[in-house]
Design an enzyme around this catalytic site. Structure first.
Site, PDB file in Angstrom:
ATOM      1  N   HIS A 123       0.749  -1.173  -0.142  1.00  0.00           N
ATOM      2  CA  HIS A 123      -0.023  -0.048   0.228  1.00  0.00           C
ATOM      3  C   HIS A 123       0.973   1.231   0.040  1.00  0.00           C
ATOM      4  O   HIS A 123       2.152   1.213   0.539  1.00  0.00           O
ATOM      5  CB  HIS A 123      -0.754  -0.010   1.081  1.00  0.00           C
ATOM      6  CG  HIS A 123      -2.002   0.980   1.510  1.00  0.00           C
ATOM      7  ND1 HIS A 123      -1.664   2.214   1.810  1.00  0.00           N
ATOM      8  CD2 HIS A 123      -3.195   1.005   1.241  1.00  0.00           C
ATOM      9  CE1 HIS A 123      -2.612   2.927   1.829  1.00  0.00           C
ATOM     10  NE2 HIS A 123      -3.814   2.049   1.411  1.00  0.00           N
ATOM     11  N   ASP A 200       3.277  -4.111   8.269  1.00  0.00           N
ATOM     12  CA  ASP A 200       2.010  -3.415   7.761  1.00  0.00           C
ATOM     13  C   ASP A 200       0.907  -4.465   8.203  1.00  0.00           C
ATOM     14  O   ASP A 200       0.673  -5.245   7.042  1.00  0.00           O
ATOM     15  CB  ASP A 200       2.199  -2.831   6.643  1.00  0.00           C
ATOM     16  CG  ASP A 200       0.773  -2.250   5.980  1.00  0.00           C
ATOM     17  OD1 ASP A 200      -0.162  -2.301   6.870  1.00  0.00           O
ATOM     18  OD2 ASP A 200       0.684  -1.607   4.901  1.00  0.00           O
ATOM     19  N   GLN A 203      -4.200  -5.150   7.244  1.00  0.00           N
ATOM     20  CA  GLN A 203      -5.396  -5.936   6.611  1.00  0.00           C
ATOM     21  C   GLN A 203      -5.270  -7.377   7.519  1.00  0.00           C
ATOM     22  O   GLN A 203      -6.025  -8.243   6.943  1.00  0.00           O
ATOM     23  CB  GLN A 203      -5.243  -6.190   5.012  1.00  0.00           C
ATOM     24  CG  GLN A 203      -5.517  -5.037   4.285  1.00  0.00           C
ATOM     25  CD  GLN A 203      -6.713  -4.293   4.163  1.00  0.00           C
ATOM     26  OE1 GLN A 203      -7.684  -5.060   4.810  1.00  0.00           O
ATOM     27  NE2 GLN A 203      -7.037  -3.216   3.907  1.00  0.00           N
ATOM     28  N   LYS A 226     -10.344  -0.259  10.628  1.00  0.00           N
ATOM     29  CA  LYS A 226     -10.536  -1.339   9.664  1.00  0.00           C
ATOM     30  C   LYS A 226     -11.027  -2.772  10.647  1.00  0.00           C
ATOM     31  O   LYS A 226     -11.441  -3.522  10.201  1.00  0.00           O
ATOM     32  CB  LYS A 226      -9.467  -1.626   9.151  1.00  0.00           C
ATOM     33  CG  LYS A 226      -8.866  -0.827   8.065  1.00  0.00           C
ATOM     34  CD  LYS A 226      -7.608  -1.007   7.420  1.00  0.00           C
ATOM     35  CE  LYS A 226      -7.078   0.123   6.381  1.00  0.00           C
ATOM     36  NZ  LYS A 226      -7.855   0.337   5.136  1.00  0.00           N
ATOM     37  N   CYS A 367      -4.739   2.504  -3.581  1.00  0.00           N
ATOM     38  CA  CYS A 367      -3.673   3.256  -3.033  1.00  0.00           C
ATOM     39  C   CYS A 367      -2.279   1.962  -3.163  1.00  0.00           C
ATOM     40  O   CYS A 367      -1.504   2.023  -2.017  1.00  0.00           O
ATOM     41  CB  CYS A 367      -3.680   3.157  -1.520  1.00  0.00           C
ATOM     42  SG  CYS A 367      -4.621   4.863  -1.277  1.00  0.00           S
TER      43      CYS A 367
HETATM   44  N1  PLP Z   1      -1.844  -0.829   4.613  1.00  0.00           N
HETATM   45  C1  PLP Z   1      -2.479  -1.505   4.102  1.00  0.00           C
HETATM   46  C2  PLP Z   1      -2.435  -2.959   3.449  1.00  0.00           C
HETATM   47  C3  PLP Z   1      -4.045  -1.071   3.670  1.00  0.00           C
HETATM   48  O1  PLP Z   1      -4.781  -1.823   3.295  1.00  0.00           O
HETATM   49  C4  PLP Z   1      -4.283   0.407   4.241  1.00  0.00           C
HETATM   50  C5  PLP Z   1      -5.673   1.032   4.215  1.00  0.00           C
HETATM   51  O2  PLP Z   1      -6.241   0.595   3.316  1.00  0.00           O
HETATM   52  C6  PLP Z   1      -3.186   1.225   4.893  1.00  0.00           C
HETATM   53  C7  PLP Z   1      -1.969   0.516   4.935  1.00  0.00           C
HETATM   54  C8  PLP Z   1      -3.727   2.244   5.467  1.00  0.00           C
HETATM   55  O3  PLP Z   1      -4.393   2.581   6.573  1.00  0.00           O
HETATM   56  P1  PLP Z   1      -4.656   3.820   7.009  1.00  0.00           P
HETATM   57  O4  PLP Z   1      -5.456   4.510   5.997  1.00  0.00           O
HETATM   58  O5  PLP Z   1      -5.757   3.434   8.213  1.00  0.00           O
HETATM   59  O6  PLP Z   1      -3.678   4.721   7.530  1.00  0.00           O
END
Ligand code: PLP
Length: 413
Positions: A123, A200, A203, A226, A367
């Site tokens: 992402h 990260d 998900q 989430k 993203c």
């Molecule tokens: N990492 C992953 C794999 C994501 O799917 C997302 C959000 O969709 C993020 C990071 C970013 O999360 P946030 O917008 O809550 O910072």
């Protein structure tokens, strides 16, 4: 144990909504999850009965708020298997947590010519902070390849690790492919190469059991919104040893022990990293969300999503679309996220026609532009993503919407 989905659905007021005259079918859970009344009530109760700033007042209300804030951290620590709440830092989101590590850890530990290793399935929140760090320090940013549009290429990972990256940062679960990466094994390999590891988990934590101590990650980030919690609260888990050695990311109130005109000294963990008034109601809401998920059982959450995903993959395989990411044969490495393409239909048109049927899915690059445009070779893809309150009947509605897409766009099977 199977989830009692009909009972669960009653806890989510928004699921009674209509969208474009049809019952709402919410399949955009990878973007954000809906909130149960238990979370809504916890936030509302805090405002009604215990609202005060934390760590400051010595009166009853402030002490109640502080106790709840600390309890929230203890709840998070237990939920993800952290040694103690000292390892749990609250930020606004996964994004801010990763930026904090790239700044506070990266600026000190990464030098000119050093390697930073991430992957092609990240992402933007796990790409851009490292690009910025690489630019600041004249470091080299490497990517582990995605093979077959599904999994990280093991041999490429081994080969990139031989460059001895200072940090290896990868997603536990891809938000586009639904691929579940082998976090524990990858972390072990990266440690053997002498690298620090950031995962990260945006998900992963909402959808499956995660134990950061077993994985042995140095940093692990995820977002409250989430996982049924409020927006504006995200978690950075860090190993105490590394956090102790790090300077703060933000400066201000509460993160200090002493302040003089020229110099300051830092508070103890975790407060050293939390400057200024925090998202207290967010922390309380997150604890309520975790309580809700724990009651269901994360193994059961995962099983429910596995069943739904497997069903959706089956239905989609007869629906004339190309499915991206791991398929039914790899369900142990596939989370509840399905991106697909339909020849002759733009992703946004598909999402719009789904919307006219009451079905909320996301379309775009999610993203993850490098992955979608360079690896999947698509300008955008539609994505369905599932959670505890979704049903097979909802998937049927989504699949039926694909017929509508064909009818409106005049696409032959
Ligand atoms: N990492 C992953 C794999 C994501 O799917 C997302 C959000 O969709 C993020 C990071 C970013 O999360 P946030 O917008 O809550 O910072």
């Amino acid at each position: 144990m199977t989830l009692d989905v009909e009972k669960i659905r009653k806890d989510f007021p928004i699921l009674k909504s209509m969208a474009n005259g049809k019952p709402l079918v919410y399949l955009d859970n990878a973007a954000t999850a809906q909130k149960p009344r238990q979370v809504i009530n916890a936030v509302s109760k805090h405002y009604k009965k215990s609202n005060a700033n934390v760590h400051r007042g010595i009166y009853k209300l402030a002490e109640d708020a502080t106790a709840q804030y600390i309890k929230s951290k203890e709840t998070v620590a237990k939920f993800v298997g952290a040694e103690s709440y000292r390892s749990v830092i609250y930020f606004r989101s996964t994004t801010e947590a990763i930026n904090a590590v790239a700044r506070a850890w990266g600026d000190v530990n990464v030098d000119k010519g050093d390697h930073i290793l991430i992957t092609e399935m990240e992402h933007h929140s796990n790409i851009v902070p490292w690009q910025m760090l690489a630019k600041r320090k004249e470091a080299v940013l490497d990517y582990v390849k995605v093979s077959d549009g599904k999994f990280l290429d093991h041999d490429d990972f081994v080969s990139k690790l031989s460059l001895k990256p200072k940090i290896v940062a990868f997603s536990h679960v891809s938000n586009v492919l639904g691929t579940i990466n082998q976090a524990q094994e990858m972390t072990k390999m990266a440690h053997e190469a002498g690298s620090t590891v950031l995962i990260d988990g945006a998900q992963a934590v909402p959808h499956m059991p995660v134990n950061v101590s077993e994985i042995n990650a140095d940093f692990y980030a995820f977002s409250g919104h989430k996982m049924l919690g409020p927006s504006g609260i995200g978690v950075l888990y860090g190993s105490e040893e590394i956090l102790e050695g790090m300077a703060p990311f933000h400066g201000g109130g509460d993160m200090i022990r002493t302040v003089d005109f020229q110099e300051s000294t830092w508070n103890e963990l975790p407060w050293k990293f939390e400057a200024g008034t925090q998202n207290i109601e967010g922390a309380i809401g997150l604890a309520a969300a975790i309580k809700y998920l724990k009651r269901l059982g994360m193994e059961n959450v995962r099983e429910h999503e596995k069943t739904l995903t497997s069903y959706a993959l089956d239905r989609l395989s007869h629906a004339g679309v190309t499915i991206h990411g791991p398929g039914k044969e790899d369900m142990d490495k596939k989370a509840g996220v399905i991106s697909f393409s339909m020849k002759g239909a733009h992703a946004h048109d598909i999402a719009q026609i789904f919307d006219s049927e009451g079905v909320a899915i996301r379309s775009g690059h999610h993203c993850a532009m490098p992955l979608v445009t360079k690896i999947l070779n698509e300008p955008a893809v539609p994505r369905m993503s599932f959670y505890i309150y979704n049903t097979q009947a909802e998937i049927d509605t989504a699949i039926a919407s694909l017929d509508k897409v064909r009818e409106i766009l005049k696409i032959q099977r």
